[in-house]
Design a protein around this motif. Sequence first.
Motif, PDB file in Angstrom:
ATOM      1  N   LEU A  46       0.820  -1.211   0.000  1.00  0.00           N
ATOM      2  CA  LEU A  46       0.000   0.000   0.000  1.00  0.00           C
ATOM      3  C   LEU A  46       0.855   1.263   0.000  1.00  0.00           C
ATOM      4  N   GLY A  47       2.069   1.148   0.565  1.00  0.00           N
ATOM      5  CA  GLY A  47       2.905   2.340   0.703  1.00  0.00           C
ATOM      6  C   GLY A  47       2.490   3.186   1.874  1.00  0.00           C
ATOM      7  N   LEU A  48       1.810   2.585   2.838  1.00  0.00           N
ATOM      8  CA  LEU A  48       1.327   3.295   4.021  1.00  0.00           C
ATOM      9  C   LEU A  48       1.670   2.487   5.268  1.00  0.00           C
ATOM     10  N   SER A  49       1.798   3.168   6.387  1.00  0.00           N
ATOM     11  CA  SER A  49       2.108   2.476   7.632  1.00  0.00           C
ATOM     12  C   SER A  49       0.854   1.827   8.204  1.00  0.00           C
ATOM     13  N   ARG A  50       1.084   0.817   8.998  1.00  0.00           N
ATOM     14  CA  ARG A  50      -0.030   0.122   9.667  1.00  0.00           C
ATOM     15  C   ARG A  50      -0.830   1.097  10.523  1.00  0.00           C
ATOM     16  N   ARG A  51      -0.120   1.961  11.214  1.00  0.00           N
ATOM     17  CA  ARG A  51      -0.791   2.912  12.114  1.00  0.00           C
ATOM     18  C   ARG A  51      -1.768   3.810  11.356  1.00  0.00           C
ATOM     19  N   SER A  52      -1.423   4.168  10.118  1.00  0.00           N
ATOM     20  CA  SER A  52      -2.256   5.119   9.369  1.00  0.00           C
ATOM     21  C   SER A  52      -3.477   4.466   8.726  1.00  0.00           C
ATOM     22  N   VAL A  53      -3.478   3.139   8.594  1.00  0.00           N
ATOM     23  CA  VAL A  53      -4.599   2.503   7.900  1.00  0.00           C
ATOM     24  C   VAL A  53      -5.553   1.767   8.825  1.00  0.00           C
ATOM     25  N   VAL A  54      -5.086   1.386  10.011  1.00  0.00           N
ATOM     26  CA  VAL A  54      -5.967   0.668  10.941  1.00  0.00           C
ATOM     27  C   VAL A  54      -7.168   1.534  11.314  1.00  0.00           C
ATOM     28  N   ASP A  55      -8.326   0.904  11.325  1.00  0.00           N
ATOM     29  CA  ASP A  55      -9.616   1.525  11.651  1.00  0.00           C
ATOM     30  C   ASP A  55     -10.158   2.393  10.523  1.00  0.00           C
ATOM     31  N   THR A  63     -10.357  -0.218  -6.277  1.00  0.00           N
ATOM     32  CA  THR A  63     -10.954   0.619  -7.317  1.00  0.00           C
ATOM     33  C   THR A  63     -12.465   0.402  -7.392  1.00  0.00           C
ATOM     34  N   GLN A  64     -12.940  -0.790  -6.984  1.00  0.00           N
ATOM     35  CA  GLN A  64     -14.378  -1.072  -6.920  1.00  0.00           C
ATOM     36  C   GLN A  64     -14.729  -1.489  -5.496  1.00  0.00           C
ATOM     37  N   PRO A  65     -14.968  -0.533  -4.609  1.00  0.00           N
ATOM     38  CA  PRO A  65     -15.206  -0.845  -3.191  1.00  0.00           C
ATOM     39  C   PRO A  65     -16.385  -1.780  -2.966  1.00  0.00           C
ATOM     40  N   SER A  66     -17.385  -1.740  -3.848  1.00  0.00           N
ATOM     41  CA  SER A  66     -18.607  -2.524  -3.626  1.00  0.00           C
ATOM     42  C   SER A  66     -18.337  -4.023  -3.568  1.00  0.00           C
ATOM     43  N   GLN A  67     -17.288  -4.497  -4.269  1.00  0.00           N
ATOM     44  CA  GLN A  67     -17.003  -5.939  -4.260  1.00  0.00           C
ATOM     45  C   GLN A  67     -16.664  -6.412  -2.852  1.00  0.00           C
ATOM     46  N   LEU A  68     -15.793  -5.677  -2.163  1.00  0.00           N
ATOM     47  CA  LEU A  68     -15.430  -6.065  -0.802  1.00  0.00           C
ATOM     48  C   LEU A  68     -16.596  -5.848   0.148  1.00  0.00           C
ATOM     49  N   GLN A  69     -17.342  -4.768  -0.044  1.00  0.00           N
ATOM     50  CA  GLN A  69     -18.490  -4.520   0.833  1.00  0.00           C
ATOM     51  C   GLN A  69     -19.504  -5.647   0.732  1.00  0.00           C
ATOM     52  N   ASP A  70     -19.751  -6.147  -0.488  1.00  0.00           N
ATOM     53  CA  ASP A  70     -20.673  -7.271  -0.661  1.00  0.00           C
ATOM     54  C   ASP A  70     -20.131  -8.533   0.007  1.00  0.00           C
ATOM     55  N   VAL A  92      -0.199   3.705  -2.953  1.00  0.00           N
ATOM     56  CA  VAL A  92       0.351   5.058  -2.974  1.00  0.00           C
ATOM     57  C   VAL A  92       1.554   5.105  -3.913  1.00  0.00           C
ATOM     58  N   HIS A  93       1.627   6.137  -4.715  1.00  0.00           N
ATOM     59  CA  HIS A  93       2.771   6.415  -5.589  1.00  0.00           C
ATOM     60  C   HIS A  93       2.974   5.376  -6.694  1.00  0.00           C
ATOM     61  N   ARG A  94       1.968   4.575  -7.001  1.00  0.00           N
ATOM     62  CA  ARG A  94       2.098   3.675  -8.149  1.00  0.00           C
ATOM     63  C   ARG A  94       0.721   3.252  -8.632  1.00  0.00           C
ATOM     64  N   GLU A  95       0.701   2.600  -9.786  1.00  0.00           N
ATOM     65  CA  GLU A  95      -0.559   2.198 -10.395  1.00  0.00           C
ATOM     66  C   GLU A  95      -1.257   1.134  -9.541  1.00  0.00           C
ATOM     67  N   PRO A  96      -2.604   1.035  -9.648  1.00  0.00           N
ATOM     68  CA  PRO A  96      -3.315  -0.028  -8.923  1.00  0.00           C
ATOM     69  C   PRO A  96      -2.766  -1.409  -9.282  1.00  0.00           C
ATOM     70  N   MET A  97      -2.776  -2.305  -8.310  1.00  0.00           N
ATOM     71  CA  MET A  97      -2.205  -3.645  -8.464  1.00  0.00           C
ATOM     72  C   MET A  97      -3.326  -4.683  -8.639  1.00  0.00           C
ATOM     73  N   PRO A  98      -3.266  -5.513  -9.686  1.00  0.00           N
ATOM     74  CA  PRO A  98      -4.261  -6.572  -9.825  1.00  0.00           C
ATOM     75  C   PRO A  98      -4.011  -7.668  -8.791  1.00  0.00           C
ATOM     76  N   VAL A  99      -5.059  -8.028  -8.051  1.00  0.00           N
ATOM     77  CA  VAL A  99      -4.911  -9.031  -6.992  1.00  0.00           C
ATOM     78  C   VAL A  99      -6.076 -10.026  -7.041  1.00  0.00           C
ATOM     79  N   HIS A 100      -5.791 -11.217  -6.529  1.00  0.00           N
ATOM     80  CA  HIS A 100      -6.829 -12.212  -6.305  1.00  0.00           C
ATOM     81  C   HIS A 100      -7.181 -12.143  -4.827  1.00  0.00           C
ATOM     82  N   VAL A 101      -8.444 -11.853  -4.510  1.00  0.00           N
ATOM     83  CA  VAL A 101      -8.872 -11.618  -3.132  1.00  0.00           C
ATOM     84  C   VAL A 101      -9.538 -12.873  -2.580  1.00  0.00           C
TER      85      VAL A 101
END
Length: 361
Positions: A46-55, A63-70, A92-101
């Motif tokens: 993510l390019g972010l610290s754990r402290r900054s993303v928790v909660d 890029t499509q939040p609804s998939q995880l929300q569902d 952060v600072h790079r293109e979105p990464m394709p992932v298998h969730v």
Amino acid sequence: MAVRHKKVPAQAASRFQSLDLLATLVAVVATNGRMLFVNAALEDALGLSRRSVVDTPFADFFTQPSQLQDALSGAKGNKFAALRYDAWLRCVHREPMPVHVVVAQTEVPDEVVVELLPLDQQARQDREERQIDQAQATKELIRNLAHEIKNPLGGIRGAAQLLQMELDSRELIEYTQVIIHEADRLQTLVDRLLAPHRKPHVVGDVNIHEVCERVRSLILVEFPKGLQVVRDYDASIPEFRGDREQLIQAVLNIAHNAAQALAPRLAAGDACLTFRTRVARQVTFGKQRYRLALELHVIDNGPGVPDSIKDRIFYPLVSGREGGSGLGLTLAQTFVQQHHGLIECDSVPGRTDFKILIPLP
């Protein structure tokens, strides 16, 4: 993307601390969508610290939040034990990464584990599994076929010998000698196919750099002019238990193939073969995860593996060189797999890299 700074609860950090040992990207998420924990690998991605993303809402990082929300809604309603889908992770600072969730429930109510596998990594794991399955099938095929060939081959040779004893004509005797010679040639080929399955596995302490130096000296004896052999060693690599002679043969087969492919550059005097050793950490291959692994690269600056055989170079009797037996890489793969390792090949014109991976203690 809203980011709230909040310290990770000590209890949560302690519960999930072991997830930091994984190279896989992992988040523990409440079913309301808020992140409870992210491991070190996901922090890096993510390019972010754990402290900054928790909660914060984990869905905001897609890029499509609804998939995880569902998926989280389904987990909250106990509609599944695990759910898989493909998505794009914002970094952060790079293109979105394709992932298998992979979203899976835990033993704690209202809490799920979300595992993210970069799709290039997933493709590599699938390729490794296919390679291991193919090698096992090839081994069984070779053993069965070799035994089927040996019996009639012995009969053909014996009949030719008996026939030769009854002949007076030199011309006819030449024919029987051709039969005997070809039978012996096929017998030698069959013996080479069976060799790695017959020899006992002699285990001792192995220093991979001694293996490389032995191969280097053998290659330079055979190709004394026009070839530079570069050594790029990581001296911190520990010894490991293995069969030294098998590993010498495996590396020699790869290096010998490379040197033969370098014929035009040998003539020009700019052929280069590189032995590079590194320690790989937290790697997965052969369906298992290893804390440490040896990574040995044999790299050449030759023309590359022909596209027509790239997917088949470890198959027996497949060769890109006229007159080649097509057994060198097959035997190398067999010897490395007997050490619970794997060989991969990445080849483009001007650079071919064979990478050997072997678990370290």
